[in-house]
Scaffold this motif. Structure first.
Motif, PDB file in Angstrom:
ATOM      1  N   LYS A  28       0.838  -1.215   0.000  1.00 57.51           N
ATOM      2  CA  LYS A  28       0.000   0.000   0.000  1.00 57.51           C
ATOM      3  C   LYS A  28       0.871   1.262   0.000  1.00 57.51           C
ATOM      4  O   LYS A  28       0.666   2.174  -0.776  1.00 57.51           O
ATOM      5  CB  LYS A  28      -0.907  -0.015   1.227  1.00 57.51           C
ATOM      6  N   ASN A  29       1.854   1.313   0.919  1.00 58.39           N
ATOM      7  CA  ASN A  29       2.638   2.541   1.069  1.00 58.39           C
ATOM      8  C   ASN A  29       3.498   2.824  -0.164  1.00 58.39           C
ATOM      9  O   ASN A  29       3.805   3.969  -0.460  1.00 58.39           O
ATOM     10  CB  ASN A  29       3.511   2.472   2.329  1.00 58.39           C
ATOM     11  N   ASP A  55      -7.828   3.048  -0.272  1.00 61.41           N
ATOM     12  CA  ASP A  55      -6.957   4.217  -0.417  1.00 61.41           C
ATOM     13  C   ASP A  55      -6.328   4.277  -1.808  1.00 61.41           C
ATOM     14  O   ASP A  55      -6.184   5.349  -2.391  1.00 61.41           O
ATOM     15  CB  ASP A  55      -5.863   4.213   0.658  1.00 61.41           C
ATOM     16  N   ASP A 127      -5.555   8.685   8.590  1.00 67.48           N
ATOM     17  CA  ASP A 127      -5.808   8.038   9.881  1.00 67.48           C
ATOM     18  C   ASP A 127      -5.848   9.027  11.039  1.00 67.48           C
ATOM     19  O   ASP A 127      -5.137  10.016  11.041  1.00 67.48           O
ATOM     20  CB  ASP A 127      -4.681   7.037  10.183  1.00 67.48           C
ATOM     21  N   ASP A 244       3.339  -6.408   0.342  1.00 66.24           N
ATOM     22  CA  ASP A 244       3.134  -5.502   1.475  1.00 66.24           C
ATOM     23  C   ASP A 244       3.736  -6.077   2.757  1.00 66.24           C
ATOM     24  O   ASP A 244       3.237  -7.047   3.307  1.00 66.24           O
ATOM     25  CB  ASP A 244       1.632  -5.255   1.662  1.00 66.24           C
ATOM     26  N   ASP A 325       4.175   0.856  11.675  1.00 70.60           N
ATOM     27  CA  ASP A 325       2.912   0.252  11.231  1.00 70.60           C
ATOM     28  C   ASP A 325       2.687  -1.144  11.801  1.00 70.60           C
ATOM     29  O   ASP A 325       1.571  -1.659  11.738  1.00 70.60           O
ATOM     30  CB  ASP A 325       2.868   0.176   9.697  1.00 70.60           C
ATOM     31  N   ILE A 394      -6.441   1.823  10.464  1.00 72.49           N
ATOM     32  CA  ILE A 394      -6.173   0.596   9.692  1.00 72.49           C
ATOM     33  C   ILE A 394      -5.462  -0.454  10.544  1.00 72.49           C
ATOM     34  O   ILE A 394      -5.894  -1.596  10.653  1.00 72.49           O
ATOM     35  CB  ILE A 394      -5.277   0.894   8.461  1.00 72.49           C
ATOM     36  N   ARG A 395      -4.325  -0.061  11.150  1.00 71.32           N
ATOM     37  CA  ARG A 395      -3.473  -1.053  11.834  1.00 71.32           C
ATOM     38  C   ARG A 395      -4.123  -1.564  13.119  1.00 71.32           C
ATOM     39  O   ARG A 395      -4.072  -2.749  13.411  1.00 71.32           O
ATOM     40  CB  ARG A 395      -2.092  -0.454  12.129  1.00 71.32           C
ATOM     41  N   ARG A 421      -9.302  -0.080   3.940  1.00 73.28           N
ATOM     42  CA  ARG A 421      -8.420   0.949   3.387  1.00 73.28           C
ATOM     43  C   ARG A 421      -7.017   0.410   3.147  1.00 73.28           C
ATOM     44  O   ARG A 421      -6.290   0.916   2.290  1.00 73.28           O
ATOM     45  CB  ARG A 421      -8.339   2.151   4.333  1.00 73.28           C
ATOM     46  N   GLY A 422      -6.623  -0.613   3.928  1.00 74.93           N
ATOM     47  CA  GLY A 422      -5.242  -1.093   3.818  1.00 74.93           C
ATOM     48  C   GLY A 422      -5.077  -2.565   3.498  1.00 74.93           C
ATOM     49  O   GLY A 422      -3.967  -3.005   3.187  1.00 74.93           O
ATOM     50  N   TYR A 423      -6.162  -3.345   3.614  1.00 69.89           N
ATOM     51  CA  TYR A 423      -6.041  -4.796   3.424  1.00 69.89           C
ATOM     52  C   TYR A 423      -7.074  -5.263   2.408  1.00 69.89           C
ATOM     53  O   TYR A 423      -8.266  -5.067   2.607  1.00 69.89           O
ATOM     54  CB  TYR A 423      -6.240  -5.534   4.750  1.00 69.89           C
TER      55      TYR A 423
END
Length: 440
Positions: A28-29, A55, A127, A244, A325, A394-395, A421-423
């Motif tokens: 993602k990042n 995202d 976030d 990721d 993260d 997210i985390r 949003r992240g997974y």
């Protein structure tokens, strides 16, 4: 594409061990930087291994609105041609709304300034994990000769960068997005730019390598000292994103917490830095089989102590230190280990506030202050109990999901769209391993 839905709830029935293989999504990042870099050239850029997450999809939508021609080639491969960029879109209420809702949108600034000499940006969102300054981005732009004006009435930054000139920049912090933005601006600036205290995460190395393939001249990639010779223009390229690392760390913690036997496929172990080591310090067994990580089912895992017998501390630090993260994941994983660990979250002051939910589930955690928590592992003597909770970011959302999967009974996680949003399709992928997650 995964739709953006509001108010999603996960109903998680815990206590079931998982078994099987799982392949991590694209990073993602990295995606947020790489996608913005397509604005640097009128030529076509093809990108593989793009994660299908909220995202990223919103950023692709934003690029389309800006006039970038986007073609979906396969499930995770897209081509982008930024030949006819419409800068007038930056003046619209639609842009203000979309960019303000997406933190990654800040990274379109560097490429737009470099190629067109001007840009506008509303204050971005993201976030709720404490204050996240944008000074690093703007100080870097200013050093390169950009002039910017912040309109407090409509929350807009307006930037004029018609005279970009290479220079020496000492970043005030090793910000990943800040470094990425300054690098993307400097590649088309006149003369030589030196960036010291640059972030050197694998995401950023990937960006620099991709820019070099497009014709940029960046040296020092992988270190915190970058040298950039400005070039006239950049061309198209093809790029494959890393898996990721945050998802990989999440799967390692999940396997340990649920006493599951899992193989993480194609993990690019060479790019994971300290991540495997930190989980091994929690007592988790990992086997590296070529580029796969095999985690055997473990009934017990014991946290190491420091050599002098003192309690282990795990803290985040700029790369090659441990990524912030994954601290939430390490924290939740430690709750069922044997032993004690101090988790020190240095970067964000609100990221540990989700521990009250874990305490409600029966975890033994002392929140020392907004940055530190001491976890006393229960060694599975008392399994966590199911509760109803809400995901703050997210985390933390994934940490609560892992806790719920190991708990006795059925937990409810509201605001699960944070996890989306992240997974990518996390419920479907984990259910394929035997998890019991229902999306409501």
């Amino acid at each position: 594409m995964q739709e953006s839905k509001s108010s999603i709830t996960f109903e998680v029935t815990g206590g079931t061990p998982l078994k099987g293989e799982i392949t991590p999504q694209g990073a993602k990042n990295e995606a947020l930087q790489i996608l913005c870099a397509v604005l640097l050239t009128p030529e076509t850029v093809t990108i593989h291994n793009i994660p299908n997450i909220r995202d990223v999809n919103k950023l692709i939508e934003l690029l389309t609105d800006l006039g970038v021609e986007v073609k979906k080639i396969s499930a995770d491969t897209y081509s982008f041609t930024a030949k006819h960029v419409n800068l007038n879109f930056l003046e619209t209420p639609d842009f203000k709304q979309k960019a303000a809702a997406l933190r990654g949108s800040i990274m379109i600034l560097g490429p737009l300034l470099a190629r067109f000499g001007k840009a506008k940006m509303p204050k971005p969102g993201g976030d709720k994990i404490g204050r996240r300054r944008l000074d690093t981005h703007f100080l870097g732009f200013q050093r390169l000769g950009a002039r910017f004006n912040y309109d407090a009435d409509d929350n807009f930054y307006e930037i004029d960068a018609s005279q970009l000139q290479g220079c020496y920049i000492l970043l005030d912090e090793a910000s990943v997005t800040g470094t990425a933005n300054v690098v993307m601006t400097a590649v088309l600036a006149k003369g030589k730019t030196t960036i010291y205290n640059a972030a050197c995460e694998p995401y950023l190395q990937q960006l620099c390598l991709m820019l070099n393939r497009m014709g940029a001249k960046i040296s020092g990639v992988g270190s915190n000292l970058l040298h950039i010779e400005g070039v006239e223009s950049l061309g198209g390229t093809e790029h494959t994103m890393l898996p990721d690392m945050i998802e990989i760390g999440s799967f390692i913690g999940m396997a340990a917490m649920t006493a599951s036997e899992i193989t993480i496929k194609n993990a690019r172990i060479d790019q994971l830095g300290l991540i495997p080591t930190i989980f091994q310090r929690l007592g988790i067994q990992l086997e590296f089989r070529n580029d796969d990580i095999y985690i055997p089912a473990q009934e017990h895992y014991e946290i190491e102590k420091f050599i002098d017998g003192s309690i282990l501390t795990i803290a985040d630090a700029p790369w090659p230190g441990f990524t912030p993260d994954l601290l939430s994941i390490v924290l939740v994983t430690a709750t069922q280990a044997k032993g004690t660990v101090l988790i020190h979250q240095k970067m964000f002051e609100s990221r540990l506030f989700f521990v009250d939910k874990l305490i409600d589930m029966g975890a033994q955690i002392i929140l020392c202050d907004p940055h530190r928590a001491t976890v006393i592992g229960l060694d599975r003597t008392y399994p966590l109990r199911a509760i109803s909770m809400t995901s703050p970011d997210i985390r933390a959302g994934v940490s609560l999901l892992i806790a719920a999967m190991s708990a006795n009974g059925t937990s409810i996680i509201r605001n699960a769209e944070q996890i989306d949003r992240g997974y990518q399709e996390i419920d479907t992928r984990l259910n394929a391993l035997g998890a019991k997650i229902k999306r409501i």
